[in-house]
Scaffold this motif. Structure first.
Motif, PDB file in Angstrom:
ATOM      1  N   ARG A   1     -10.093 -58.928 -34.141  1.00  0.00           N
ATOM      2  CA  ARG A   1     -10.595 -60.728 -34.608  1.00  0.00           C
ATOM      3  C   ARG A   1     -11.726 -60.009 -34.435  1.00  0.00           C
ATOM      4  O   ARG A   1     -12.438 -60.594 -34.857  1.00  0.00           O
ATOM      5  N   GLU A   2     -12.175 -58.826 -33.381  1.00  0.00           N
ATOM      6  CA  GLU A   2     -13.721 -58.911 -32.912  1.00  0.00           C
ATOM      7  C   GLU A   2     -14.486 -57.476 -33.692  1.00  0.00           C
ATOM      8  O   GLU A   2     -15.600 -58.010 -33.889  1.00  0.00           O
ATOM      9  N   SER A   3     -13.422 -57.207 -34.898  1.00  0.00           N
ATOM     10  CA  SER A   3     -13.729 -56.589 -35.618  1.00  0.00           C
ATOM     11  C   SER A   3     -14.144 -56.887 -36.493  1.00  0.00           C
ATOM     12  O   SER A   3     -14.999 -56.178 -37.875  1.00  0.00           O
ATOM     13  N   GLY A   4     -14.349 -58.393 -36.925  1.00  0.00           N
ATOM     14  CA  GLY A   4     -15.061 -58.820 -38.251  1.00  0.00           C
ATOM     15  C   GLY A   4     -13.796 -59.736 -39.033  1.00  0.00           C
ATOM     16  O   GLY A   4     -12.959 -59.248 -38.993  1.00  0.00           O
ATOM     17  N   ARG A   5     -13.867 -60.645 -39.768  1.00  0.00           N
ATOM     18  CA  ARG A   5     -13.008 -61.473 -40.425  1.00  0.00           C
ATOM     19  C   ARG A   5     -12.284 -60.747 -41.728  1.00  0.00           C
ATOM     20  O   ARG A   5     -11.077 -60.747 -41.517  1.00  0.00           O
ATOM     21  N   VAL A   6     -12.907 -59.675 -42.274  1.00  0.00           N
ATOM     22  CA  VAL A   6     -12.014 -58.446 -42.555  1.00  0.00           C
ATOM     23  C   VAL A   6     -12.163 -57.283 -42.635  1.00  0.00           C
ATOM     24  O   VAL A   6     -13.415 -56.479 -42.643  1.00  0.00           O
ATOM     25  N   VAL A   7     -10.544 -56.344 -42.394  1.00  0.00           N
ATOM     26  CA  VAL A   7     -11.376 -54.837 -41.237  1.00  0.00           C
ATOM     27  C   VAL A   7     -10.030 -53.783 -43.071  1.00  0.00           C
ATOM     28  O   VAL A   7      -9.403 -54.017 -42.725  1.00  0.00           O
ATOM     29  N   PRO A   8     -11.309 -53.143 -43.193  1.00  0.00           N
ATOM     30  CA  PRO A   8     -10.465 -52.058 -44.578  1.00  0.00           C
ATOM     31  C   PRO A   8     -10.000 -51.252 -43.443  1.00  0.00           C
ATOM     32  O   PRO A   8     -10.615 -51.067 -42.439  1.00  0.00           O
ATOM     33  N   GLN A   9      -9.150 -51.006 -43.607  1.00  0.00           N
ATOM     34  CA  GLN A   9      -8.361 -49.612 -42.989  1.00  0.00           C
ATOM     35  C   GLN A   9      -8.234 -48.554 -43.791  1.00  0.00           C
ATOM     36  O   GLN A   9      -8.544 -47.818 -45.133  1.00  0.00           O
TER      37      GLN A   9
ATOM     38  N   VAL B   1     -13.806 -62.078 -50.070  1.00  0.00           N
ATOM     39  CA  VAL B   1     -13.267 -63.167 -48.457  1.00  0.00           C
ATOM     40  C   VAL B   1     -14.720 -62.395 -47.127  1.00  0.00           C
ATOM     41  O   VAL B   1     -14.781 -61.527 -46.916  1.00  0.00           O
ATOM     42  N   ALA B   2     -15.446 -63.908 -47.019  1.00  0.00           N
ATOM     43  CA  ALA B   2     -16.494 -63.573 -45.917  1.00  0.00           C
ATOM     44  C   ALA B   2     -18.067 -62.194 -45.862  1.00  0.00           C
ATOM     45  O   ALA B   2     -17.752 -61.427 -45.630  1.00  0.00           O
ATOM     46  N   GLY B   3     -17.795 -62.358 -47.410  1.00  0.00           N
ATOM     47  CA  GLY B   3     -18.750 -61.175 -47.596  1.00  0.00           C
ATOM     48  C   GLY B   3     -17.849 -59.802 -48.415  1.00  0.00           C
ATOM     49  O   GLY B   3     -18.501 -58.498 -49.054  1.00  0.00           O
ATOM     50  N   THR B   4     -16.520 -60.011 -48.348  1.00  0.00           N
ATOM     51  CA  THR B   4     -15.926 -58.245 -48.408  1.00  0.00           C
ATOM     52  C   THR B   4     -15.406 -59.051 -49.688  1.00  0.00           C
ATOM     53  O   THR B   4     -14.237 -59.553 -49.840  1.00  0.00           O
ATOM     54  N   THR B   5     -14.724 -57.993 -50.631  1.00  0.00           N
ATOM     55  CA  THR B   5     -14.150 -57.335 -51.899  1.00  0.00           C
ATOM     56  C   THR B   5     -12.744 -57.128 -51.823  1.00  0.00           C
ATOM     57  O   THR B   5     -13.079 -55.744 -51.155  1.00  0.00           O
ATOM     58  N   LEU B   6     -12.651 -57.728 -51.761  1.00  0.00           N
ATOM     59  CA  LEU B   6     -10.905 -57.183 -52.108  1.00  0.00           C
ATOM     60  C   LEU B   6     -10.474 -57.278 -53.656  1.00  0.00           C
ATOM     61  O   LEU B   6     -10.127 -58.189 -54.376  1.00  0.00           O
ATOM     62  N   PRO B   7     -10.044 -56.124 -53.579  1.00  0.00           N
ATOM     63  CA  PRO B   7      -9.839 -55.681 -55.155  1.00  0.00           C
ATOM     64  C   PRO B   7      -8.139 -56.078 -55.815  1.00  0.00           C
ATOM     65  O   PRO B   7      -7.557 -55.834 -54.802  1.00  0.00           O
TER      66      PRO B   7
END
Length: 401
Positions: free
Chosen positions: A27-35, A298-304
């Protein structure tokens, strides 16, 4: 450690007993966290809830960009609307409203009797395993009675279920060929058994769900043989696996908090609310995978499109932005809109039954747990990261009655 290893660390068995610091890090790393494996991990309550209700994101692994092979069509749990809606509606006809509104509620007395039989079998024991001696046999017996599986055949399902549940786990990219092959074989064997059992009920119905499925008079409302097998398998696994973890997690949580155990002993009327808090605080289901049907922001990150999105439901249910004192177990919590049963069109089909079983089970155990002590804390956990719960929970119970 970097945020792109969070999924790997959360699913690492070494962290099974206490994944909560990792969810906090998520949760502290951001709303969307790429792995690192190309997936996206999401752990905030409101983002998860929005995606669970978003029709542009799929539950069907065939919409994933990664290679996906399955000989049979998935059960309705892993299908999108409109096919999901059709099959879920047909499956609900003999289970709940509007066609069978009394089915689950009518099980209350039977569930209470099964529970008391199990409690009585523990009398004069000085030690027992909550999982093997209580939390597992209760929901298995209940779902077998609902489906119409003879009691003598109940033991056959344990090995099949273990294999199928293992195949449904979540983790970073890995070779799952052997696991998937074993799951396919278990699914075929279990499906053949259930279809044969249903076939014997044709024209001679009994008061169970298999009979209702196979004796449906309207061809438009009848499941095909493959659909019947898939649905029955799904109902069996979903009908007991998560409930086992819910009951066991509940006992563990209360024994770690004697003040709350005593609170519930003094005020059993809090029990329904306590079960909801357990579903938030120590949920049996921790994660679900989804696949965008189009590029989704989502939150400025594109989920392809086709990417794997892992919704960390357990993290969302402890999101401090949503719940005050989120890491505190409070049976009297007034606002418990947890994610323990999911949300949206895929809200857990068996939630009403699971609630009755958990309330009945814990209601029978709580008055007797005052003298119980944990043999091992933390206990050994199941290997599955998605369906998290102790594999054994041994109690010393001198003075049990």
């Amino acid at each position: 450690m970097t945020p792109d290893t969070l999924l790997e660390r959360i699913t690492d068995y070494a962290n099974r007993a206490n994944p909560w610091p990792l969810y906090e890090e998520l949760r502290e790393s951001g709303r969307v966290v790429p792995q690192a494996d190309g997936s996206f991990l999401i752990g905030h309550y409101h983002d998860i809830l929005a995606l669970l209700h978003n029709p542009r994101i799929s539950v069907d692994g065939r919409n994933s960009a990664k290679e996906f092979e399955e000989e049979r069509r998935p059960p309705f749990l892993r299908l999108d609307d409109p096919e999901h809606h059709r099959l879920r509606t047909l499956a609900m006809r003999p289970f709940g409203p509007p066609h069978s509104p009394a089915r689950v509620d009518a099980m209350r007395d039977a569930i209470a009797r099964i529970t008391e039989e199990l409690v009585a079998s523990l009398k004069d024991r000085e030690r027992f395993d909550v999982v093997d001696d209580f939390a597992y046999p209760l929901p298995v017996t209940v779902i077998c009675r609902l489906l119409g599986v003879p009691r003598t055949d109940e033991s056959m399902f344990s090995e099949w279920t273990d294999v199928l549940v293992a195949s449904a786990d979540i983790g970073p990219a890995e070779d799952t060929a052997a696991r998937d092959k074993a799951a396919m074989q278990a699914q075929q064997e279990m499906g053949h058994y259930l279809l044969d059992l249903a076939d014997h009920r044709k024209g001679e119905p009994t008061d169970d769900m298999l009979s209702a499925f196979v004796n449906e008079s309207d061809p438009e409302l009848r499941l095909s043989a493959d659909e019947l097998a898939q649905t029955a398998i799904l109902l069996f696994i979903a009908g007991h696996e998560t409930t086992v973890n819910l009951i066991t997690n509940g006992v563990l949580t209360l024994l770690r908090r004697p003040d709350q155990l005593e609170r519930l002993r003094r005020d059993p009327g809090l029990l329904p609310q306590a079960v909801e808090e357990l579903l938030r605080f120590e949920p049996p289901v921790h994660m679900r995978e989804r696949y965008p049907l189009a590029d989704l922001e989502v939150a400025g990150t594109t989920l392809p499109q086709g990417s794997t999105v892992v919704l960390a439901l357990a993290s969302g249910s402890r999101d401090p932005r949503r719940f005050k004192d989120a890491d505190r177990f409070d049976p009297g919590r007034p606002d418990i809109e947890h994610l323990g049963f999911g949300s949206g069109v895929h809200l857990c089909y068996g939630a009403p039954l699971a609630r009755i079983e958990a309330q009945t089970a814990l209601g029978a155990l709580i008055p007797r747990l005052g003298s119980a002590t944990l043999v091992e804390d933390p206990p050994p956990y199941r290997t599955n990261a998605m369906l998290r719960g102790p594999r054994h929970l041994m109690l010393d119970v001198k003075g049990w009655n």
